[in-house]
Design an enzyme around this catalytic site. Structure first.
Site, PDB file in Angstrom:
ATOM      1  N   ASP A 102       0.837  -1.192   0.000  1.00 37.88           N
ATOM      2  CA  ASP A 102       0.000   0.000   0.000  1.00 37.88           C
ATOM      3  C   ASP A 102       0.880   1.253   0.000  1.00 37.88           C
ATOM      4  OD1 ASP A 102      -2.796   1.056   0.443  1.00 37.88           O
ATOM      5  OD2 ASP A 102      -1.822   1.957   2.181  1.00 37.88           O
ATOM      6  N   GLU A 136      14.271 -15.760   0.174  1.00 40.43           N
ATOM      7  CA  GLU A 136      14.649 -16.880   1.045  1.00 40.43           C
ATOM      8  C   GLU A 136      13.592 -17.973   1.047  1.00 40.43           C
ATOM      9  OE1 GLU A 136      15.243 -15.878   5.157  1.00 40.43           O
ATOM     10  OE2 GLU A 136      16.470 -14.165   4.566  1.00 40.43           O
TER      11      GLU A 136
HETATM   12  C1  NOJ Z   1      -4.354   3.066  -0.883  1.00 36.25           C
HETATM   13  C2  NOJ Z   1      -5.481   2.121  -0.589  1.00 36.25           C
HETATM   14  O1  NOJ Z   1      -5.763   1.386  -1.748  1.00 36.25           O
HETATM   15  C3  NOJ Z   1      -6.627   2.970  -0.108  1.00 36.25           C
HETATM   16  O2  NOJ Z   1      -7.825   2.251  -0.040  1.00 36.25           O
HETATM   17  C4  NOJ Z   1      -6.255   3.566   1.216  1.00 36.25           C
HETATM   18  O3  NOJ Z   1      -7.261   4.452   1.642  1.00 36.25           O
HETATM   19  C5  NOJ Z   1      -4.940   4.347   1.118  1.00 36.25           C
HETATM   20  N1  NOJ Z   1      -3.934   3.659   0.366  1.00 36.25           N
HETATM   21  C6  NOJ Z   1      -4.378   4.599   2.489  1.00 36.25           C
HETATM   22  O4  NOJ Z   1      -3.923   3.400   3.049  1.00 36.25           O
END
Ligand code: NOJ
Length: 516
Positions: free
Chosen positions: A201, A250
């Site tokens: 993310d 790994e």
């Molecule tokens: C990207 C994620 O896909 C989204 O849903 C989220 O709100 C933001 N990152 C923050 O984590």
């Protein structure tokens, strides 16, 4: 079959809150996902990417993690996770989990310890705290991506803390070695449990420019965008991935990292894919592109050229839990659905990996008319409704034609209301029905398996807003315009068409594959 499964896989995104609810509380869960693995196997997908299911106050639908090693009780427990993973593997489906390293939840024990500790303490060094000099003036002009300032004051008013997203999502300080060690340990925790990889993310976040300088303009940055900022796509972030790659290597089983990295060019994105970094990075150019041949061709050429430069597969996507569903982006209704199917068929014939977002295989559209009181996206609330938010693409799936939640769960209202018209788009309504979107996806994925692209050579255009190419295994023609285009010259044996051909012509908003 290529040497590495992840170079040409079809990967299905499961959004746990909205996929299938086994316990009847109106919210999806891991047992619900486990029960639907036969459905995913019949669809023909190679892997699942599972959005966050970790312990979380759910202020950003789980992208606010309070404990990276625990399952949120709303979704089940570690036993449920292990059973779901075992069933997926038994069905030949791999599982990629979401990792959220840019920020924690404010409920995370580290942030709670930071609040309880004094300014300057090691506990506060895990986040970005700054002294308050003027209570009206934050340390810089950064704005939260969900709206409002990116800084919030501690209760005693003495310090600010940074949050690029909601105030309940404080950003971690990646200059602190402790943060690095913690995430390496989290990686190992899930790798030891047997996951096949991680979707990272905000993979372009984490590292901030030294001194946290102001952004240009008024400090506003969109999550879904390509603007440069001192908190996104900083060169230092690559050093983190160079420490992660040896860890995943790994482990046996060809496991992967896929990056959510919004950059200002395909070239910058490809840097995340150098051989000692990550395996895939979503190409969001087609999410942003209008439905026009010229825009699609440009994005395709750029992705292919840049990823070839680093030896990485192209990674195509049209929809996910953050963007308006592509049926609706392309105008909605019958025309939007026809175009969406054409675009999907196109993706499935491009060289590389394809991500499918749950429900697109049913032809689901964006739910545009959710009432304000049911909306949960923090961006809706932080902007007083100015940003409509992402709830409309997160409405629970319809599995059956009837019932209080159209088969999503055994009882209980779903956490977001489903449109009544989704009865006709339910799995039950489409399963085994020739011409349904579900049967189209099944056929397209199966046909792709026998015709894996080895490259892409453009052929003469069949019309002004249409293109054709040879991918080494088949010839694809896609018509983005509204008028039919002649396609008889591209082949005789139709492998699959998203709409019926008439008199050797492909209708507007349609795609066809010919055998070579
Ligand atoms: C990207 C994620 O896909 C989204 O849903 C989220 O709100 C933001 N990152 C923050 O984590």
């Amino acid at each position: 079959m290529s040497e590495h499964w992840w170079r040409d896989a079809v990967i299905y995104q499961v959004y746990p809150r909205s996929f299938a609810d086994a316990d009847g509380d109106g919210m999806g869960d891991l047992e619900g996902i486990r029960s639907r693995i036969p459905y995913l196997a019949a669809l023909g997908v190679d892997a699942i990417w599972l959005s966050p299911f970790y312990a979380s106050p759910q202020r950003d639908a789980g992208y606010d993690v309070a404990d990276y090693r625990a399952i949120d009780p709303r979704f089940g427990d570690l036993g449920d996770f292990d059973r779901m993973l075992a069933d997926a593997h038994a069905a030949g489906i791999r599982l990629i989990v979401d990792l959220v390293p840019n920020h924690t939840s404010s409920d995370h024990e580290w942030f709670q310890a930071a609040l309880a500790a004094a300014p300057g303490s090691p506990e506060r060094e895990r986040y970005h705290f700054r002294d308050v000099t003027d209570p009206e003036v934050p340390p810089n002009n950064w704005q939260s991506i969900f709206g409002g300032p990116a800084w919030t004051k501690t209760d005693d008013g003495a310090q600010w803390y940074l949050h690029l997203f909601d105030s309940s999502q404080p950003d971690l300080n990646w200059d602190n070695p402790e943060v690095h060690e913690e995430f390496k340990s989290v990686l190992r925790f899930w790798l030891d449990r047997g996951v096949d990889g991680f979707r990272i993310d905000v993979a372009h976040g984490m590292v901030k420019a030294p001194g946290l300088p102001d952004t240009g303009g008024d400090g506003t940055i969109e999550m879904i965008g390509t603007t440069q900022a001192p908190f996104f796509d900083q060169d230092g972030v690559h050093d983190i991935y160079r420490t992660w790659r040896p860890i995943i290597e790994e482990y046996e089983g060809d496991r992967i990292f896929v990056a959510e990295a919004w950059t200002d060019s395909a070239e910058r994105r490809s840097l995340y894919l150098r051989p000692d970094e990550l395996h895939q990075a979503f190409n969001f150019d087609l999410v942003l592109a209008p439905f026009r041949a010229v825009d699609f061709r440009k994005a395709i050429d750029s992705e292919i050229a840049n990823n070839a430069g680093v030896g990485a597969p192209c990674t195509w996507v049209l929809s996910n839990h953050d963007v308006q569903r592509h049926v609706t982006r392309y105008g909605g209704g019958e025309r939007g659905l026809a175009r969406a199917k054409a675009a999907t068929q196109l993706l499935l014939s491009l060289p590389g990996v394809v991500y499918v977002y749950q429900g697109e295989e049913l032809g689901l559209d964006e739910v545009l008319d959710l009432p304000a009181e049911v909306r949960q996206d923090p961006s809706f609330h932080r902007t007083g409704g100015e940003q409509i938010g992402r709830d409309g693409c997160r409405v629970p799936l319809p599995w059956a034609k009837e019932g209080v939640s159209l088969g999503f769960g055994p009882a209980g209202e779903p956490w977001l209301p489903q449109p009544a018209a989704w009865s006709d788009l339910s799995v039950e309504a489409e399963d085994g029905v020739p011409g349904s979107t579900l049967e189209f996806y099944r056929q397209a994925i199966a046909t792709r398996k026998g015709h894996k692209a080895t490259g892409l050579t453009w052929l003469a255009d069949p019309g002004e807003d249409a293109f054709a190419f040879d991918n080494g295994a088949l010839v694809a023609v896609v018509n983005f315009g509204d008028e039919p285009v002649p396609v008889a010259g591209y082949g005789t044996e139709v492998l699959l068409a998203s709409a019926d051909l008439a008199d050797g012509h492909l209708p507007g908003g349609a795609a066809v594959w010919f055998a070579k």
